[in-house]
Write a protein that holds these residues in place. Structure first.
Motif: not given
Length: 57
Positions: A17-18, A21-22, A24-27, A37
């Protein structure tokens, strides 16, 4: 032994999940980051699958 497996499943689920989250938070992920990843997620999913099989046994 069952409690240790459950603890490991919780740990690896959190690690997965971490990573999600990483990502999904980066564009603006580079190809190298996506590969990195992806490899980490593959290893975590492999471990989770093995733990689930061990838990059922």
């Amino acid at each position: 032994m069952g409690k240790k497996i459950d603890t490991a499943i919780i740990y690896y689920s959190k690690k997965g999940q971490d990573i999600l989250d990483i990502v999904n938070s980066k564009t603006n992920l580079s190809a190298d980051e996506i590969i990195h990843y992806g490899e980490e997620m593959a290893a975590i999913e492999y471990k989770l699958t093995a733990l689930e099989v061990a838990k059922e046994s």
